[in-house]
Design a protein around this motif. Structure first.
Motif, mmCIF file in Angstrom:
data_model
loop_
_atom_site.group_PDB
_atom_site.id
_atom_site.type_symbol
_atom_site.label_atom_id
_atom_site.label_comp_id
_atom_site.label_asym_id
_atom_site.label_seq_id
_atom_site.Cartn_x
_atom_site.Cartn_y
_atom_site.Cartn_z
ATOM 1 N N ARG A 1 -2.209 8.339 12.812
ATOM 2 C CA ARG A 1 -0.826 7.834 12.821
ATOM 3 C C ARG A 1 -0.024 8.414 13.977
ATOM 4 O O ARG A 1 -0.352 9.480 14.519
ATOM 5 N N ARG B 1 0.086 -7.752 -3.043
ATOM 6 C CA ARG B 1 0.376 -8.622 -1.894
ATOM 7 C C ARG B 1 0.544 -10.059 -2.381
ATOM 8 O O ARG B 1 -0.330 -10.590 -3.065
ATOM 9 N N GLN C 1 -6.973 0.305 -4.196
ATOM 10 C CA GLN C 1 -7.519 0.976 -3.014
ATOM 11 C C GLN C 1 -7.809 2.430 -3.339
ATOM 12 O O GLN C 1 -7.091 3.049 -4.126
ATOM 13 N N LYS D 1 2.228 8.137 1.672
ATOM 14 C CA LYS D 1 1.154 9.092 1.988
ATOM 15 C C LYS D 1 1.451 9.836 3.283
ATOM 16 O O LYS D 1 1.120 11.005 3.427
ATOM 17 N N GLY E 1 -5.496 8.564 8.198
ATOM 18 C CA GLY E 1 -6.057 8.242 6.887
ATOM 19 C C GLY E 1 -6.765 6.913 6.884
ATOM 20 O O GLY E 1 -7.030 6.309 7.936
ATOM 21 N N ILE E 2 -7.045 6.478 5.696
ATOM 22 C CA ILE E 2 -7.826 5.252 5.508
ATOM 23 C C ILE E 2 -7.632 4.773 4.079
ATOM 24 O O ILE E 2 -7.247 5.563 3.208
ATOM 25 N N ALA E 3 -7.883 3.508 3.846
ATOM 26 C CA ALA E 3 -7.926 3.007 2.470
ATOM 27 C C ALA E 3 -9.184 2.165 2.315
ATOM 28 O O ALA E 3 -9.495 1.346 3.186
ATOM 29 N N HIS F 1 -3.021 -3.404 13.069
ATOM 30 C CA HIS F 1 -3.233 -2.751 11.774
ATOM 31 C C HIS F 1 -1.875 -2.639 11.080
ATOM 32 O O HIS F 1 -1.517 -3.504 10.303
ATOM 33 N N HIS F 2 -1.122 -1.606 11.340
ATOM 34 C CA HIS F 2 0.268 -1.545 10.895
ATOM 35 C C HIS F 2 1.058 -0.716 11.902
ATOM 36 O O HIS F 2 0.458 -0.038 12.755
ATOM 37 N N SER G 1 0.879 -1.169 0.000
ATOM 38 C CA SER G 1 0.000 0.000 0.000
ATOM 39 C C SER G 1 0.921 1.225 0.000
ATOM 40 O O SER G 1 2.091 1.111 0.329
ATOM 41 N N ASP H 1 -7.077 5.384 -1.655
ATOM 42 C CA ASP H 1 -6.154 5.616 -0.553
ATOM 43 C C ASP H 1 -6.191 7.097 -0.157
ATOM 44 O O ASP H 1 -6.057 7.969 -1.026
ATOM 45 N N GLN I 1 1.348 3.363 2.065
ATOM 46 C CA GLN I 1 1.303 3.867 3.432
ATOM 47 C C GLN I 1 2.414 4.881 3.770
ATOM 48 O O GLN I 1 2.142 5.975 4.227
ATOM 49 N N GLY J 1 -10.028 0.310 6.015
ATOM 50 C CA GLY J 1 -9.391 0.369 7.318
ATOM 51 C C GLY J 1 -8.385 1.492 7.322
ATOM 52 O O GLY J 1 -7.844 1.859 6.275
ATOM 53 N N GLY J 2 -8.189 2.056 8.483
ATOM 54 C CA GLY J 2 -7.211 3.134 8.569
ATOM 55 C C GLY J 2 -6.943 3.455 10.014
ATOM 56 O O GLY J 2 -7.398 2.744 10.924
ATOM 57 N N SER J 3 -6.212 4.526 10.227
ATOM 58 C CA SER J 3 -5.864 4.898 11.600
ATOM 59 C C SER J 3 -5.361 6.331 11.661
ATOM 60 O O SER J 3 -4.990 6.916 10.637
HETATM 61 N N1 ASP Z 1 -2.401 1.369 4.312
HETATM 62 C C1 ASP Z 1 -3.464 0.793 5.097
HETATM 63 C C2 ASP Z 1 -3.913 -0.516 4.461
HETATM 64 O O1 ASP Z 1 -3.624 -0.778 3.307
HETATM 65 C C3 ASP Z 1 -4.640 1.705 5.201
HETATM 66 C C4 ASP Z 1 -4.351 2.897 6.058
HETATM 67 O O2 ASP Z 1 -3.944 2.739 7.203
HETATM 68 O O3 ASP Z 1 -4.619 3.991 5.582
HETATM 69 O O4 ASP Z 1 -4.603 -1.283 5.097
#
Ligand code: ASP
Length: 594
Positions: free
Chosen positions: A491, A266, A280, A247, A529-531, A450-451, A242, A282, A244, A487-489
């Motif tokens: 940061r 992926r 996505q 962005k 953000g979110i995707a 999430h990440h 992504s 994004d 991520q 999903g997003g968060s």
């Molecule tokens: N990059 C994240 C994902 O692909 C989405 C995000 O956190 O904006 O799930």
């Protein structure tokens, strides 16, 4: 839906007046952007040799001289020919008089699915011969000239939506499959929704559409990435799962409202409804909190929602991760129906049933149930037996009741109960996820839920230093009818906190992310953000059985392109510049020798 209405409904959204929700920010540039987005019905025949599309002709066109281009759908007794383009079908009368012998020859001899150009007059059908089932059923074309643009050989399958064909065959001849009404509808609806999303984000809310690289480097955590060899010995790019990091770096760069229709990759092997490359929507923005992102997405979906569906109602309901697990047994609940999980431990406090006593004596032991509405009426003895077997097969998984809930819903529906209304779109936010989960392969280690760039919940920051497993995060998922569609968060924008999470808690090699950590130190704004997973979203909107039905050229279940045969082998000579040699598995060596 059938040919009559779909195209006009699809495009009707274009003429919807645009409500201005922000102040103009770029003066005339902004105004011209908004004006261009207010264009009405698209011109389907501009720049082309045709004057009209086959599907658009009506009684209002009577007497007009038209030129049409299309594929021969079928021919009836050498008298009529039905011509098709993306817009619909139209009947062409094959001239019978001697003076038109050459036109007749072309139209009678061209095989079905040949592509032809005809010119003639729109006339009304003789009384009694109108076809009310066809939008063009009141008229037909009296042909003057015809040209065979290209003949069609015998097809591997008929181009008719009702003809059943295997998916492998459809993918092998994807360009033919794309001629079907359903694929045309799916791809055009997808294009429309994306166009309206762009309009909403860029024109109404000042987002900037920015492309980020697809040749990147390996990133820690998350899904497996595809590698791309480089000419430098032993060095590889990787395809980003992504955008991520990019962005977030754009936020540091002051591009404080970014979006992209982003291609992501992926390498997750064969999975039924996943694609190795997918798209996505994004999004990232600065100076925002969780509710800001949620409202943005609700507005985005409401604005871009197809006009032939019931409007999206906002705000979407929200549940916490913990509530979702307790009530539905999953973090992506299908809220189109009830059958919630209920805690009935109290009923059994004084039970004498041994195994229940046993469970309730354990520290977090509970007894839970789901009530199947009218189960006694709908379910047969063998259904109950299959439920019992399902429960036994999945025993000891805490997600058991969630799976059982869906299994029972499937059973009830096969027995005729309408539980999940196919026209209903039930959105749900799931929030307050844990920041970390135990790693599957080594539960004593942590991985990000999430990440690793996700910020902790503001009230749980202290837990990072004491009980990190208990810390909640500012991660939110959007669920639609039981599918995670986004999903997003918010940061982490503090380099020190980011370094601590990466190095101390996740045990990642921070050197791999030094560029990002450095950037956070140079005045990174708070951001989030979110995707949205575009393929899955469109799949649900169109009610398609698979995400492959909303992608023009998808990969098969095993990640192959059945049309071109990718991935393909490369002669060893061509691998030399990359300093790569294939080490063939023994059995495939034997296979190649044959
Ligand atoms: N990059 C994240 C994902 O692909 C989405 C995000 O956190 O904006 O799930």
């Amino acid at each position: 839906m059938s040919f009559p209405s779909w195209l006009s409904q699809l495009y009707r959204g274009l003429s919807r007046p645009i409500r201005r929700t922000t102040q103009p920010i770029w003066g005339s540039l902004y105004r011209s952007l908004v004006q261009s987005s207010q264009r009405r019905n698209p011109e389907f025949s501009s720049f082309a040799v045709r004057t009209n599309t086959c599907g658009e002709l009506r009684s209002s066109h009577l007497g007009q001289e038209v030129t049409l281009c299309g594929w021969i759908q079928y021919r009836r007794q050498n008298t009529f020919l039905v011509l098709r383009d993306f817009h619909g079908l139209v009947q062409v009368v094959i001239p019978q008089d001697e003076s038109a012998a050459s036109v007749r020859k072309i139209l009678c001899e061209a095989p079905v699915e040949s592509v032809v150009q005809v010119s003639g007059t729109v006339i009304s059908r003789p009384a009694g011969q109108e076809n009310p089932k066809m939008p063009t059923g009141e008229i037909e074309i009296k042909v003057k000239t015809a040209e065979l643009l290209n003949a069609c050989k015998k097809l591997p399958f008929e181009i008719k939506d009702f003809m059943k064909k295997t998916e492998a065959l459809r993918l092998q001849y994807r360009y033919l499959d794309l001629r079907s009404f359903q694929m045309q509808y799916n791809l055009r609806l997808r294009s429309q929704m994306v166009m309206k999303m762009r309009e909403y984000l860029c024109n109404l809310h000042g987002f900037v559409d920015i492309e980020t690289p697809t040749l990147f480097k390996r990133t820690p955590g998350g899904a497996k990435e595809f590698l791309v060899p480089s000419r430098e010995p032993g060095k590889f790019y990787s395809l980003p799962q992504s955008p991520q990091q990019f962005k977030q770096l754009l936020m540091v760069g002051g591009l404080d409202r970014y979006f992209q229709v982003a291609r992501c990759y992926r390498d997750e092997g064969s999975r039924p409804d996943r694609q190795p490359e997918f798209t996505q929507i994004d999004i990232e923005m600065s100076f925002v909190d969780q509710t800001g992102i949620q409202s943005l997405i609700e507005g985005l979906l409401q604005y871009s929602w197809p006009n032939d569906k019931d409007p999206v109602v906002v705000p979407f309901p929200t549940v916490t991760f913990t509530e979702a697990l307790a009530t539905y047994g999953t973090d992506k609940p299908d809220t189109r129906f009830g059958m919630k999980i209920i805690d009935i431990s109290d009923v059994f406090r004084n039970t004498e049933i041994g195994f229940l006593q046993d469970v309730l004596s354990k520290p977090h032991g509970t007894v839970k149930a789901i009530c199947i509405p009218e189960g006694a009426k709908y379910l047969k003895r063998k259904d109950i037996e299959s439920i019992r077997k399902f429960a036994a097969d999945h025993f000891n998984q805490c997600s058991l009741l969630g799976k059982l809930r869906l299994e029972c819903a499937d059973l009830l529906e096969t027995r005729g109960m309408v539980l999940r209304d196919p026209t209903l779109f039930s959105f749900l936010w799931v929030v307050d996820f844990p920041l970390f989960l135990p790693k599957e392969e080594n539960p004593r280690e942590l991985e990000s839920a999430h990440h690793p760039f996700t910020a902790p919940h503001p009230s749980d920051i202290h837990l990072l230093y004491t009980e990190p497993k208990k810390a909640r995060s500012q991660h939110y998922d959007l669920v639609l009818n039981g599918n995670e569609i986004g999903g997003g968060s918010i940061r982490i924008h503090n380099a020190e906190l980011q370094r601590y999470i990466l190095a101390t808690l996740l045990k990642e090699d921070v050197k791999m992310l030094s560029h990002l950590l450095q950037a956070l130190d140079y005045g990174a704004p708070p951001h989030g953000g979110i995707a949205l997973g575009l393929d899955r979203l469109i799949c649900l909107v169109t009610g398609s059985p698979s995400i492959r039905d909303v992608i023009a050229f998808p990969k098969s279940f095993r990640g192959h392109d059945l049309m071109s045969n990718a991935p393909d082998s490369i002669p060893s000579e061509e691998l030399k510049p990359y300093h790569i040699r294939v080490s063939w598995p023994t059995d495939s060596k034997a296979e190649r020798a044959h």
